[in-house]
Write an enzyme that holds these catalytic residues in place. Structure first.
Site, PDB file in Angstrom:
ATOM      1  N   ARG A  76       0.813  -1.225   0.000  1.00 20.50           N
ATOM      2  CA  ARG A  76       0.000   0.000   0.000  1.00 20.50           C
ATOM      3  C   ARG A  76       0.845   1.274   0.000  1.00 20.50           C
ATOM      4  NH1 ARG A  76      -4.449  -1.115   4.469  1.00 20.50           N
ATOM      5  NH2 ARG A  76      -2.510  -1.533   5.533  1.00 20.50           N
ATOM      6  N   LYS A 182       2.884 -19.510   5.073  1.00 18.40           N
ATOM      7  CA  LYS A 182       2.121 -20.025   6.201  1.00 18.40           C
ATOM      8  C   LYS A 182       1.581 -18.877   7.043  1.00 18.40           C
ATOM      9  CE  LYS A 182       4.086 -20.963  10.130  1.00 18.40           C
ATOM     10  NZ  LYS A 182       4.667 -19.959  11.033  1.00 18.40           N
ATOM     11  N   HIS A 212       9.104 -23.320   5.140  1.00 21.19           N
ATOM     12  CA  HIS A 212      10.532 -23.108   4.914  1.00 21.19           C
ATOM     13  C   HIS A 212      11.413 -24.178   5.562  1.00 21.19           C
ATOM     14  CE1 HIS A 212      10.570 -20.973   8.821  1.00 21.19           C
ATOM     15  NE2 HIS A 212      11.879 -21.126   8.807  1.00 21.19           N
ATOM     16  N   LYS A 216      15.265 -26.316   4.244  1.00 19.68           N
ATOM     17  CA  LYS A 216      16.551 -26.307   4.949  1.00 19.68           C
ATOM     18  C   LYS A 216      17.399 -27.477   4.451  1.00 19.68           C
ATOM     19  CE  LYS A 216      14.767 -24.138   9.164  1.00 19.68           C
ATOM     20  NZ  LYS A 216      15.518 -22.936   9.483  1.00 19.68           N
ATOM     21  N   GLU A 250      13.706 -22.100  20.646  1.00 18.88           N
ATOM     22  CA  GLU A 250      14.140 -20.753  20.283  1.00 18.88           C
ATOM     23  C   GLU A 250      14.432 -19.991  21.561  1.00 18.88           C
ATOM     24  OE1 GLU A 250      12.185 -18.965  16.611  1.00 18.88           O
ATOM     25  OE2 GLU A 250      10.531 -20.050  17.542  1.00 18.88           O
ATOM     26  N   ASP A 269       1.802 -22.379  15.181  1.00 18.89           N
ATOM     27  CA  ASP A 269       2.891 -21.638  14.534  1.00 18.89           C
ATOM     28  C   ASP A 269       4.026 -22.573  14.100  1.00 18.89           C
ATOM     29  OD1 ASP A 269       4.204 -19.138  13.813  1.00 18.89           O
ATOM     30  OD2 ASP A 269       5.535 -19.478  15.513  1.00 18.89           O
ATOM     31  N   HIS A 274       5.850 -26.867  10.417  1.00 19.90           N
ATOM     32  CA  HIS A 274       7.266 -27.238  10.347  1.00 19.90           C
ATOM     33  C   HIS A 274       7.563 -28.598  10.973  1.00 19.90           C
ATOM     34  CE1 HIS A 274       7.563 -23.175   9.103  1.00 19.90           C
ATOM     35  NE2 HIS A 274       7.710 -22.613  10.278  1.00 19.90           N
ATOM     36  N   LYS A 374       9.287 -20.740  22.701  1.00 20.33           N
ATOM     37  CA  LYS A 374      10.007 -19.468  22.694  1.00 20.33           C
ATOM     38  C   LYS A 374      10.638 -19.309  24.073  1.00 20.33           C
ATOM     39  CE  LYS A 374       8.126 -17.733  18.766  1.00 20.33           C
ATOM     40  NZ  LYS A 374       8.924 -17.686  17.547  1.00 20.33           N
TER      41      LYS A 374
HETATM   42  C1  BG6 Z   1       8.266 -19.244  11.624  1.00 20.60           C
HETATM   43  C2  BG6 Z   1       7.486 -18.958  12.878  1.00 20.60           C
HETATM   44  O1  BG6 Z   1       7.500 -19.963  10.714  1.00 20.60           O
HETATM   45  O2  BG6 Z   1       9.422 -19.992  11.963  1.00 20.60           O
HETATM   46  C3  BG6 Z   1       8.332 -18.205  13.884  1.00 20.60           C
HETATM   47  O3  BG6 Z   1       6.331 -18.194  12.552  1.00 20.60           O
HETATM   48  C4  BG6 Z   1       9.614 -18.953  14.148  1.00 20.60           C
HETATM   49  O4  BG6 Z   1       7.620 -17.988  15.094  1.00 20.60           O
HETATM   50  C5  BG6 Z   1      10.309 -19.324  12.850  1.00 20.60           C
HETATM   51  O5  BG6 Z   1      10.452 -18.121  14.933  1.00 20.60           O
HETATM   52  C6  BG6 Z   1      11.493 -20.231  13.097  1.00 20.60           C
HETATM   53  O6  BG6 Z   1      12.195 -20.401  11.906  1.00 20.60           O
HETATM   54  P1  BG6 Z   1      13.742 -20.738  11.936  1.00 20.60           P
HETATM   55  O7  BG6 Z   1      14.091 -20.987  10.505  1.00 20.60           O
HETATM   56  O8  BG6 Z   1      14.437 -19.553  12.519  1.00 20.60           O
HETATM   57  O9  BG6 Z   1      13.878 -21.946  12.806  1.00 20.60           O
END
Ligand code: BG6
Length: 523
Positions: A76, A182, A212, A216, A250, A269, A274, A374
């Site tokens: 936008r 996602k 993603h 990897k 994380e 999430d 993943h 987290k």
């Molecule tokens: C994302 C999540 O898809 O993946 C995030 O929404 C997360 O919350 C992230 O931090 C982690 O990705 P990576 O590649 O850093 O492990």
């Protein structure tokens, strides 16, 4: 002894088969890259800055893109092409950590960057985009091929796809593909509904749902490790494997994404997408070939074999958590409820652990423990496969086997590699055993950089290789497993926060493993 005949090399068989897409090499090398334009919706967003642009620039740097390659950014914010190029230059410089900046490469790449401002609910935007694409076609000859990348609010995916369709942009002289970030839906019904909407404009084969983690290098290497070697697969089943632990920890908190995260939570999430995809890669059956359909069929089959649990099983086999405030390394760290954009009495999970069972002959009875969170003590993603004990303890009870079982650890990040842990005799006259480790490390073995997940996945989508993308049936299978857990968690009042920032999660997660006599690894 007579050797058993070896199957004809896959390569030879595949070579003799007709290839529908001339750009798609079935073993993913020797790939030609077609001309195309990538249209990014959400071009002013974080993902574009941090991941997409640096990945595209790196592909240009590696001479992986075609001569007429172009990008049209859409958002936008009003700005012109030059201002967009300036912004993207800043992002590339800031976020391309391991790529040298080369001004000649940048200038050539930037000449193909364009920008269209507008609101996705405005029909005029799609008309302006169509006009821009026609102009680009004139000057850069992109073969009429267009890949639309939706990196925006998930609630806007369907209307954007429909907007493209209404403007006639879903079809053209070349191919049209749609890449969707996602989360894909927030439960089974919304995921189905979204697929239905997208299918009004794009065929399922042209929809690329991105996860993603599948891009990897180390996750892809699981397939090479399992199916490129003959020695591991015979052990890969309920007879030898005691249990599997998948950890994605994380150390960061929600980093300014409090408002989004509060709606999502760790289970949706990270686990729904993943980690279930990682689990499918570890546990799937060998695919007949490395073609996209075969690999995705096996992943999908595995996901559909994960038992969807009943509420009483969910209470025993899953644990949600939420971090509270703490002091880490002398610094005060706020709890989740104190983060910006988060409700002070939020019931959202920032930690999720679950025990899954795969109902097939290979894995019946083997627990797959999956956890993510987290503000855990460190950033580490790994898969640990714990094998059964030796059937007879001839070295007595002091052999250490109880506390140090045979483990195969696939390290996804930040270190990338594979380790095998086993017992060895310590030097000396006695028969004292101690655990040791045999390590493979990506860095030292190959001495070259691994492409980022987004480089791999963007190139794949441009080429038309969907092997590492999730399909409608896979996404629905994951929601079928996750949705009943969501329901139970929603209707239960948990005593949050139940772990302090900087610790390994709630005590209940340890109890969950203790039911079966297991303990979480401390990676
Ligand atoms: C994302 C999540 O898809 O993946 C995030 O929404 C997360 O919350 C992230 O931090 C982690 O990705 P990576 O590649 O850093 O492990």
């Amino acid at each position: 002894m007579r050797q058993r005949p070896v199957a004809a090399p896959v390569r030879a068989i595949l070579d003799s088969m007709p290839i529908q897409n001339p750009f798609q090499d079935p073993l993913r090398f020797e790939r030609r890259v077609p001309e195309c334009v990538v249209v990014i919706f959400g071009a002013n967003g974080d993902l574009t800055k941090r991941k997409l642009m640096p990945a595209l620039y790196r592909l240009a740097y590696d001479r992986r893109l075609s001569a007429g390659f172009a990008v049209v950014g859409i958002s936008r914010t009003p700005m012109g092409d030059d201002q967009f190029r300036e912004k993207m230059l800043e992002s590339v410089k800031q976020f391309s950590e391991d790529t040298k900046f080369d001004s000649e490469v940048w200038d050539a790449f930037a000449a193909g960057l364009f920008y269209v401002a507008g609101d996705i609910s405005d029909k005029g935007l799609y008309e302006r985009l169509a006009k821009r694409l026609a102009d680009i076609e004139e000057t850069r000859h992109a073969g009429g091929n267009v890949m639309f990348y939706l990196s925006m609010q998930p609630s806007q995916y369907a209307s954007t796809a429909l907007g493209l369709g209404a403007a006639g942009l879903g079809k053209g002289s070349g191919w049209r593909r749609l890449v969707v970030e996602k989360p894909f839906g927030h439960d089974l019904e919304s995921a189905r509904e979204l697929s239905d909407r997208l299918h009004e404009v794009f065929d399922e084969t042209d929809v690329y749902r991105i996860d993603h983690y599948l891009g990897k290098e180390t996750v892809q290497n699981i397939l090479a490790f399992r199916f490129g070697n003959g020695i591991f697969e015979p052990l890969w089943n309920r007879r030898y494997v005691n249990h599997v632990q998948i950890t994605a920890a994380e150390s960061i908190g929600v980093e300014g994404r409090g408002a989004y995260y509060q709606e999502a939570g760790a289970l949706s999430d990270m686990i729904q997408n993943h980690l279930l995809q990682v689990m499918a890669t570890i546990a799937m059956e060998p695919s007949a070939s490395f073609r996209a359909t075969s690999v995705r069929d096996e992943r999908s089959k595995l996901l559909r074999s994960i038992r969807a649990m009943k509420p009483d099983e969910i209470r025993k086999n899953t644990v949600p958590g939420q971090y509270g405030p703490s002091r880490i390394g002398g610094q005060e760290v706020p709890g989740f409820r104190q983060e910006t954009g988060v409700n002070p009495d939020s019931q959202t999970d920032t930690y999720a652990a679950a025990t899954f069972f795969v109902e097939n002959w290979r894995w019946a009875g083997v627990p797959f423990y999956v956890r993510t969170g987290k503000r855990l003590p460190k950033r580490v993603t790994e898969i640990a496969i714990q094998f059964n004990q030796a059937p007879l303890r001839i070295f007595g009870d002091q052999d250490g086997a109880e506390s140090s079982p045979n483990l195969l650890i696939v390290r996804i990040q930040p270190e990338e590699g594979i380790s095998l842990k086993f017992l060895s005799k310590t030097p000396g006259s006695g028969m004292k055993l101690r655990p040791v480790s045999m390590d493979f490390n990506y860095g030292s073995s190959f001495g070259e950089r691994s492409p980022s997940a987004y480089e791999t996945l963007l190139l794949d989508a441009i080429i038309g290789d969907a092997t590492l993308y999730t399909r409608q049936d896979m996404v629905e299978a994951s929601w079928t497993v996750v949705e009943p857990i969501q329901h139970v968690w929603k209707e239960t009042k948990y005593n949050f926060p139940n772990y302090a920032a900087g610790t390994w999660g709630p005590a209940a997660a340890d109890d969950m493993l203790a039911q079966r006599g297991h303990v979480w690894r401390k990676p």
